[in-house]
Design a protein around this motif. Sequence first.
Motif, PDB file in Angstrom:
ATOM      1  N   HIS A 237       0.835  -1.209   0.000  1.00 29.61           N
ATOM      2  CA  HIS A 237       0.000   0.000   0.000  1.00 29.61           C
ATOM      3  C   HIS A 237       0.868   1.256   0.000  1.00 29.61           C
ATOM      4  O   HIS A 237       0.573   2.215  -0.738  1.00 29.61           O
ATOM      5  CB  HIS A 237      -0.910  -0.011   1.229  1.00 29.61           C
ATOM      6  CG  HIS A 237      -1.754   1.215   1.362  1.00 29.61           C
ATOM      7  ND1 HIS A 237      -2.884   1.425   0.605  1.00 29.61           N
ATOM      8  CD2 HIS A 237      -1.620   2.316   2.162  1.00 29.61           C
ATOM      9  CE1 HIS A 237      -3.417   2.592   0.918  1.00 29.61           C
ATOM     10  NE2 HIS A 237      -2.675   3.148   1.862  1.00 29.61           N
ATOM     11  N   ARG A 239       3.875   1.541  -1.152  1.00 26.70           N
ATOM     12  CA  ARG A 239       4.518   1.668  -2.462  1.00 26.70           C
ATOM     13  C   ARG A 239       3.556   2.229  -3.507  1.00 26.70           C
ATOM     14  O   ARG A 239       3.948   3.047  -4.353  1.00 26.70           O
ATOM     15  CB  ARG A 239       5.033   0.300  -2.922  1.00 26.70           C
ATOM     16  CG  ARG A 239       6.238  -0.194  -2.120  1.00 26.70           C
ATOM     17  CD  ARG A 239       6.682  -1.566  -2.584  1.00 26.70           C
ATOM     18  NE  ARG A 239       7.859  -2.023  -1.849  1.00 26.70           N
ATOM     19  CZ  ARG A 239       8.435  -3.205  -2.010  1.00 26.70           C
ATOM     20  NH1 ARG A 239       7.910  -4.076  -2.896  1.00 26.70           N
ATOM     21  NH2 ARG A 239       9.505  -3.536  -1.314  1.00 26.70           N
ATOM     22  N   LYS A 240       2.312   1.840  -3.412  1.00 22.33           N
ATOM     23  CA  LYS A 240       1.313   2.293  -4.387  1.00 22.33           C
ATOM     24  C   LYS A 240       1.084   3.795  -4.271  1.00 22.33           C
ATOM     25  O   LYS A 240       0.923   4.489  -5.287  1.00 22.33           O
ATOM     26  CB  LYS A 240       0.008   1.529  -4.173  1.00 22.33           C
ATOM     27  CG  LYS A 240      -1.066   1.850  -5.212  1.00 22.33           C
ATOM     28  CD  LYS A 240      -2.307   0.992  -4.991  1.00 22.33           C
ATOM     29  CE  LYS A 240      -3.362   1.296  -6.037  1.00 22.33           C
ATOM     30  NZ  LYS A 240      -4.579   0.455  -5.834  1.00 22.33           N
ATOM     31  N   TYR A 241       1.054   4.300  -3.064  1.00 26.81           N
ATOM     32  CA  TYR A 241       0.792   5.724  -2.846  1.00 26.81           C
ATOM     33  C   TYR A 241       2.013   6.408  -2.212  1.00 26.81           C
ATOM     34  O   TYR A 241       1.873   7.320  -1.401  1.00 26.81           O
ATOM     35  CB  TYR A 241      -0.432   5.898  -1.938  1.00 26.81           C
ATOM     36  CG  TYR A 241      -1.682   5.278  -2.504  1.00 26.81           C
ATOM     37  CD1 TYR A 241      -2.411   5.913  -3.512  1.00 26.81           C
ATOM     38  CD2 TYR A 241      -2.141   4.048  -2.035  1.00 26.81           C
ATOM     39  CE1 TYR A 241      -3.563   5.340  -4.040  1.00 26.81           C
ATOM     40  CE2 TYR A 241      -3.292   3.461  -2.549  1.00 26.81           C
ATOM     41  CZ  TYR A 241      -3.990   4.112  -3.540  1.00 26.81           C
ATOM     42  OH  TYR A 241      -5.132   3.540  -4.070  1.00 26.81           O
ATOM     43  N   TRP A 243       4.482   8.563  -3.049  1.00 24.98           N
ATOM     44  CA  TRP A 243       4.785   9.995  -3.084  1.00 24.98           C
ATOM     45  C   TRP A 243       3.794  10.799  -2.252  1.00 24.98           C
ATOM     46  O   TRP A 243       4.155  11.824  -1.666  1.00 24.98           O
ATOM     47  CB  TRP A 243       4.845  10.489  -4.522  1.00 24.98           C
ATOM     48  CG  TRP A 243       6.032   9.927  -5.230  1.00 24.98           C
ATOM     49  CD1 TRP A 243       6.050   8.996  -6.220  1.00 24.98           C
ATOM     50  CD2 TRP A 243       7.413  10.237  -4.948  1.00 24.98           C
ATOM     51  NE1 TRP A 243       7.346   8.693  -6.585  1.00 24.98           N
ATOM     52  CE2 TRP A 243       8.193   9.444  -5.830  1.00 24.98           C
ATOM     53  CE3 TRP A 243       8.052  11.090  -4.057  1.00 24.98           C
ATOM     54  CZ2 TRP A 243       9.584   9.501  -5.817  1.00 24.98           C
ATOM     55  CZ3 TRP A 243       9.434  11.147  -4.056  1.00 24.98           C
ATOM     56  CH2 TRP A 243      10.194  10.359  -4.926  1.00 24.98           C
ATOM     57  N   VAL A 244       2.578  10.352  -2.172  1.00 25.22           N
ATOM     58  CA  VAL A 244       1.592  11.032  -1.330  1.00 25.22           C
ATOM     59  C   VAL A 244       2.009  10.916   0.138  1.00 25.22           C
ATOM     60  O   VAL A 244       2.068  11.912   0.874  1.00 25.22           O
ATOM     61  CB  VAL A 244       0.182  10.452  -1.532  1.00 25.22           C
ATOM     62  CG1 VAL A 244      -0.801  11.076  -0.536  1.00 25.22           C
ATOM     63  CG2 VAL A 244      -0.292  10.674  -2.954  1.00 25.22           C
ATOM     64  N   TYR A 245       2.313   9.685   0.537  1.00 23.13           N
ATOM     65  CA  TYR A 245       2.666   9.453   1.936  1.00 23.13           C
ATOM     66  C   TYR A 245       3.972  10.141   2.325  1.00 23.13           C
ATOM     67  O   TYR A 245       4.072  10.743   3.404  1.00 23.13           O
ATOM     68  CB  TYR A 245       2.771   7.956   2.219  1.00 23.13           C
ATOM     69  CG  TYR A 245       1.448   7.281   2.433  1.00 23.13           C
ATOM     70  CD1 TYR A 245       0.626   7.649   3.490  1.00 23.13           C
ATOM     71  CD2 TYR A 245       1.007   6.274   1.583  1.00 23.13           C
ATOM     72  CE1 TYR A 245      -0.601   7.030   3.694  1.00 23.13           C
ATOM     73  CE2 TYR A 245      -0.215   5.645   1.775  1.00 23.13           C
ATOM     74  CZ  TYR A 245      -1.017   6.029   2.835  1.00 23.13           C
ATOM     75  OH  TYR A 245      -2.227   5.423   3.038  1.00 23.13           O
TER      76      TYR A 245
END
Length: 395
Positions: A237, A239-241, A243-245
């Motif tokens: 999860h 890795r999927k998001y 840059w947001v995190y």
Amino acid sequence: MAKQLIYSVYFILPVLLLWNARPAGRGQWNDSLSLEQTKAFQGFLAICIMLHHIGQKTCASWLFPKSRIVPGLEFFVPIGYVMVAFFVFFNGYGAYKSFHTKKDYLNGFVKKRILPVVLALYSTTLIFFVARLLVGEKMDLNGALLYLSSIKLCNPYTWYVIVLPFFYLAFYLAFKFIKKDGLAVAVVAAFVIGYMLVGTTIDHNDYLIRGEWWWNCVHLFPVGIVFAKYEDKIVPHLRKYFWVYVIVAVLALYPLYILSVNAQNVFSYYGENWGAPDTVLRRRITLLTQVLVTLDFVFAAILLGMKVKIGNKFLKFMGTITLEFYLIHGLFVEFCDHTFDGGVKSPFPIKNVFLYVLVVFALGVPSAILLKKLHGLILGKGRSGKNGKSVQKAA
């Protein structure tokens, strides 16, 4: 000019951390939870904690008289608990991963996990006790027994190794006698939270649980366990998001820190000093803000480590002696301060802060090596010094 040399640490530290660092390519990921990576970062943080302790002796706002204050390490003074949070997280993470990956892990758990920490506590306690006698501290039999038992800290930097064995013991008992994994995790979490709640009810003192640093980052122990339990779901999860995190985590760190500083100023951990009727509530509100800071720091460190692999010979070496260095460097911090742990005059006070740092580090490292060898001999580990392969998890 010599006084300004201390500011060079703000250049040296990034170099130490990023020397030989390797960013992951596009679409590639580094294992930020590997033993190699976490040990390297812990080695870096051990140096930062040393600077934190020296900063408390040289430029903390509470020093008196004010003429004692020598600027340079102000950045490190209030953030010791933030750096220790990373260690506590991986204590919990490593225990849970080992339990599920190593056969019969709980067999001999006390000897493997708890006894080394207790040994580290009392070996350094004895060293500090002898040092106190040598510098001329006067104590009666009762005072000596309090020191030697660590009910009153002979080594003022040992709260961590007093608390950690109890958390490990809670982990051992929970996972040995509770068959449902989730329930065992909940029991350990409840124990740590209970400890924190008890801690907030105790006024500052000279004995056990003597201040907020005893409990304002320990929540990371059960957080590490929960992260390890759900790692297979969490990491994909993230890795999927990613840059947001990572943007949110990094940008939130300073505002959360400022929030915690304001909470300390408004509510305070020290309500007993002016007879506040709601001292416990004030502490818990302040604690909540520091919980957010430490969670975000550890989260940001893990995220950044997913894209940048750190590690060089120096950090790898420091990662092998973090516990011993953490416990023994304080001896030289005290020797070179104005007074030895607030008591008698220190024998070798150093006014130049940069020289102070160099001396503590130069004496702390070989002392930590010797201490590690001593512990290895006592525990029968004299022939083993390997930390495992780089792909091994931080267990």
